[in-house]
Design a protein around this motif. Structure first.
Motif, PDB file in Angstrom:
ATOM      1  N   LEU A 102      35.172  26.825  -2.831  1.00  0.00           N
ATOM      2  CA  LEU A 102      33.805  26.301  -2.733  1.00  0.00           C
ATOM      3  C   LEU A 102      32.829  27.419  -2.382  1.00  0.00           C
ATOM      4  N   TYR A 103      33.230  28.232  -1.445  1.00  0.00           N
ATOM      5  CA  TYR A 103      32.322  29.279  -0.956  1.00  0.00           C
ATOM      6  C   TYR A 103      32.091  30.353  -2.009  1.00  0.00           C
ATOM      7  N   GLY A 106      29.856  29.634  -4.865  1.00  0.00           N
ATOM      8  CA  GLY A 106      28.482  29.256  -4.537  1.00  0.00           C
ATOM      9  C   GLY A 106      28.273  27.752  -4.525  1.00  0.00           C
ATOM     10  N   GLY A 107      29.302  27.014  -4.107  1.00  0.00           N
ATOM     11  CA  GLY A 107      29.167  25.564  -3.968  1.00  0.00           C
ATOM     12  C   GLY A 107      29.496  24.767  -5.224  1.00  0.00           C
ATOM     13  N   ASN A 110      34.523  22.356  -5.490  1.00  0.00           N
ATOM     14  CA  ASN A 110      35.233  21.924  -4.293  1.00  0.00           C
ATOM     15  C   ASN A 110      36.673  21.582  -4.672  1.00  0.00           C
ATOM     16  N   GLY A 142      37.065  26.709   5.732  1.00  0.00           N
ATOM     17  CA  GLY A 142      37.191  26.175   4.378  1.00  0.00           C
ATOM     18  C   GLY A 142      38.279  25.135   4.230  1.00  0.00           C
ATOM     19  N   ASP A 165      36.585  15.311   0.375  1.00  0.00           N
ATOM     20  CA  ASP A 165      36.378  16.164  -0.801  1.00  0.00           C
ATOM     21  C   ASP A 165      36.707  17.636  -0.549  1.00  0.00           C
ATOM     22  N   ASN A 166      37.320  17.916   0.578  1.00  0.00           N
ATOM     23  CA  ASN A 166      37.718  19.283   0.926  1.00  0.00           C
ATOM     24  C   ASN A 166      39.235  19.388   1.012  1.00  0.00           C
TER      25      ASN A 166
ATOM     26  N   GLU B 335      26.447  27.791   4.383  1.00  0.00           N
ATOM     27  CA  GLU B 335      26.499  26.772   3.332  1.00  0.00           C
ATOM     28  C   GLU B 335      27.748  26.964   2.480  1.00  0.00           C
ATOM     29  N   ASP B 336      28.255  25.872   1.945  1.00  0.00           N
ATOM     30  CA  ASP B 336      29.366  25.885   0.984  1.00  0.00           C
ATOM     31  C   ASP B 336      30.715  26.262   1.587  1.00  0.00           C
ATOM     32  N   VAL B 337      30.842  26.124   2.901  1.00  0.00           N
ATOM     33  CA  VAL B 337      32.170  26.298   3.504  1.00  0.00           C
ATOM     34  C   VAL B 337      32.987  25.031   3.250  1.00  0.00           C
ATOM     35  N   LEU B 338      32.331  23.889   3.498  1.00  0.00           N
ATOM     36  CA  LEU B 338      32.938  22.582   3.228  1.00  0.00           C
ATOM     37  C   LEU B 338      31.879  21.710   2.570  1.00  0.00           C
ATOM     38  N   VAL B 339      32.297  20.733   1.788  1.00  0.00           N
ATOM     39  CA  VAL B 339      31.344  19.745   1.298  1.00  0.00           C
ATOM     40  C   VAL B 339      31.320  18.574   2.269  1.00  0.00           C
ATOM     41  N   ASP B 340      30.166  17.985   2.397  1.00  0.00           N
ATOM     42  CA  ASP B 340      29.982  16.920   3.372  1.00  0.00           C
ATOM     43  C   ASP B 340      30.089  15.563   2.684  1.00  0.00           C
TER      44      ASP B 340
END
Lengths: 326, 343
Positions: A102-103, A106-107, A110, A142, A165-166, B335-340
């Motif tokens: 994810l990181y 850039g998002g 996931n 993460g 979702d992680n 940002e973007d370490v985990l999705v919420d």
């Protein structure tokens, strides 16, 4: 309320989530035809078929990576490691792939995956089969890490893990699978990241998780007879850790012992102690103590293994020490 | 020993280059030239300190990405290694977004969080450049697993270097892909060196495509990677097999990297000779197609000059765009370490 085993609770969670969402599948060694090395996946092959209950070769790195790749494009795999000791072969996929995707994208990507299996020592399995990896896994940003100690928690946390979702690591225990507890008939999910105050007392806090919750409860029972009353804070989720629950308890009791299954150096307890000293320094009446495995590989010999493991007697001694009682 | 396989690409697999369909040839020439000039510009930017970290240029290998990715459908998947700029461009990530990523800027295709080795783009199903050798090969098998799970007819193309054939993840992924008949093309870009170690000093097999023999139902194919037509034709069959029969293939595409492994090593010297480099450059995939087209009359010299000018403008525009793009703000750190979310 029905009383079922920890194993059955996990099995119910898998069955319910596979019924709820056809993107969920389970993959691992012996999960299908054999019904699971520890029978957690019993009956699932029959119910859901071989597309969704996939027997893999003995290839942890490979099938963990297959899980991650499939999760990147929309599936929701539950990857079973026969034990977390074997998962070391797959740690690259947990750490470098699942936790980073994810990181570093850039998002954009996931990875909704669950890695689960028994963690820690059972009985006389020797050095390579008796390791608790909480701190290895919880070190990594993460991913989330949960460690349920009871059937109720196992079911609710596994369901939440599958829906998250992680990437979520679920640490179970060979010695827990046969333990029993109340699990309601109705559906429930336990939110990740929330601790549970398993026992309320005013004299000392024990912060713990997983299999050690059972030890902490024994300790609380025994010490109650001596009029020492324990707050048992079950972390449930090790990462992200519910620090507020720890602070609330320690500010009340002013004393704490951290009980964990793994080794001392860089262990989960070290992190908990750090949180406590930063936020509860003025409340503490004694240094926080830790109970953990001896700093050695696990020996096979019965007597040596017993003294290597954290247990109720060591925990009681630690509690009495922080209370300046003997 | 080191010279044992030196002339393989020439003597065993090199095909006579001829021009083909005019429109397709022009597209492929443009695609390859864009990669070439983009990577040259990347090298300049690195020298000026605009780009940091590790950076692996694709110069010399352009026919591989153009020949393969150029014939995929938009809903197919591409995954590769840290040498990923060329594949990203051919897959359709804009030169601006790739250059901005190299510059570590917010408009990069991975929002400046990935860098040279981690180009990602959800819109084009570009599943990343991955930095651990071999680690992404199981991911590709997983994508193939997902395609099959859903009953789709997409394919996943997995690019990897020649050194990958020696790591365990490669075997595990290929075994399960063959066992479960997953629609994946495993493409070895054999540029003859894993960093500075020649293939024959690392792999106990004469011909990397023979690794496929260990997996029932998997074809192993050797392809001349300096000829874009050869790449395209050989790959077309493998793609069709994956799409219609859900069968994996192992493609060994013999190519050559003109620059060093990354930015810190010399182009030639310790592990390969200047003569060898010169020899491979004489088969250049870009210029040989141009020459064949000129001979065939499908491109004039003036048209080539115009193409060069057009590509130069595109690459300069990418640089200017990247240079003007802001750096990610400090808030982006967390940002973007985990999705919420939960599903």
């Amino acid at each position: 309320m029905p009383i079922i085993t920890y194993r059955e609770a996990l099995n119910q969670a898998l069955r319910e989530e596979m019924s709820r969402d056809d993107r969920v599948y389970i993959m691992g060694e012996e999960v299908g035809v054999y019904n699971g090395a520890y029978k957690v996946s019993k009956g699932l092959l029959e119910e859901f078929g071989e597309n969704r209950v996939v027997d893999s070769p003995i290839a942890e790195l490979g099938f963990a990576g297959i899980g991650v790749g499939s999760a990147m494009v929309g599936l929701r795999p539950v990857i079973e490691f026969m034990t977390w000791n074997f998962a070391l072969l797959a740690i690259d996929q947990v750490v470098n792939s699942a936790a980073k995707m994810l990181y570093m994208s850039g998002g954009q990507f996931n990875v909704p995956i669950v890695f689960r299996g028994p963690n820690g020592a059972a009985l006389q399995l020797g050095a390579q089969h008796s390791q608790a990896f909480e701190s290895w896994l919880a070190h990594i940003p993460g991913i989330k890490v949960v460690s349920p100690g009871t059937p109720y928690d196992a079911k609710g946390l596994l369901k939440a893990a599958i829906r998250d979702d992680n990437p979520v690591v679920v640490l179970e225990g060979e010695m827990l699978y046969n333990t029993k507890g109340e699990v309601p008939d109705h559906e429930y999910v336990i939110p990740l990241g929330k601790a549970d105050l398993k026992r309320e007392g005013g004299d000392c806090t024990i912060v713990t998780s997983g299999k050690m919750v059972l030890v902490a409860m024994q300790v609380a029972d025994q010490l109650a007879k001596e009029d020492i009353h324990i707050d048992v804070v079950d972390l449930l989720t090790i990462r992200p850790m519910d620090v507020e629950a720890i602070y609330a308890s320690v500010r009340k009791t002013q004393r704490a012992v951290v009980l964990e299954e793994g080794w001392e150096i860089c262990g989960i307890g070290a992190q908990v102690v750090d949180f406590i000293q930063r936020e509860c320094f003025d409340h503490l009446d004694a240094p926080v103590l830790r109970v953990h495995q001896a700093d050695v590989p696990m020996p096979y010999a019965k007597g040596l293994e017993k003294i290597a493991k954290p247990d109720a007697a060591k925990t009681i001694a630690a509690v009495k020490q922080v209370m300046y009682r003997s | 020993m080191a010279s044992k396989k030196k002339s393989d690409a020439k003597s065993e697999t090199r095909t006579v280059r001829t021009a083909g369909d005019k429109t397709l040839d022009r597209e492929m020439l443009h695609s390859m030239l864009l990669q070439r000039r983009f990577e040259e510009k990347t090298g300049e930017a690195y020298a000026l300190g605009k780009i940091g970290g590790f950076c692996h240029l694709y110069i010399g290998q352009e026919a591989v990405s153009t020949g393969i990715i150029g014939q995929l459908r938009p809903d197919d998947y591409v995954i590769g290694t840290y040498r990923d700029h060329g594949q990203a461009l051919v897959r359709g990530i804009t030169p601006r977004a790739v250059m901005a990523e190299l510059f570590g800027r917010i408009d990069g295709c991975s929002r400046g969080k990935g860098g040279s080795m981690h180009m990602f783009d959800r819109h084009t199903n570009f599943l990343g450049g991955h930095g651990i050798v071999g680690s992404h090969v199981p991911l590709a098998a997983g994508v193939g697993f997902a395609i099959k799970y859903r009953g789709g007819d997409q394919v996943c193309v997995c690019f990897m270097g020649d050194s990958v054939v020696n790591i365990g993840a490669f075997h595990e992924a290929l075994n399960m892909s063959a066992l479960w008949k997953l629609p994946v093309l495993f493409v070895i870009e054999n540029n003859r060196y894993g960093m500075g170690t020649a293939v024959e000093r690392a792999a106990a097999v004469d011909d990397l495509s023979k690794r496929a023999d260990g997996y029932t139902g998997m074809d192993g194919i050797v392809i001349d990677g300096m000829d874009v037509h050869s790449v395209r034709e050989a790959t077309a069959k493998a793609i069709a097999r994956a799409r219609t029969e859900s069968r994996p293939s192992l493609l060994e595409v013999r190519t050559y990297r003109y620059r060093g492994h990354s930015m810190s090593d010399a182009v030639s010297g310790t592990y390969r000779s200047k003569d060898e480099l010169d020899e491979y450059q004489s088969y250049d995939p870009v210029f040989s197609l141009r020459d064949a087209m000129v001979v065939a009359g499908t491109m004039t010299v003036a048209e080539w000059d115009a193409l060069e000018a057009d590509v130069a403008a595109t690459v300069q525009d990418a640089w200017d765009f990247a240079d003007a793009s802001p750096e990610p703000p400090p808030a982006a750190l967390y940002e973007d370490v985990l999705v919420d979310t939960t599903s």
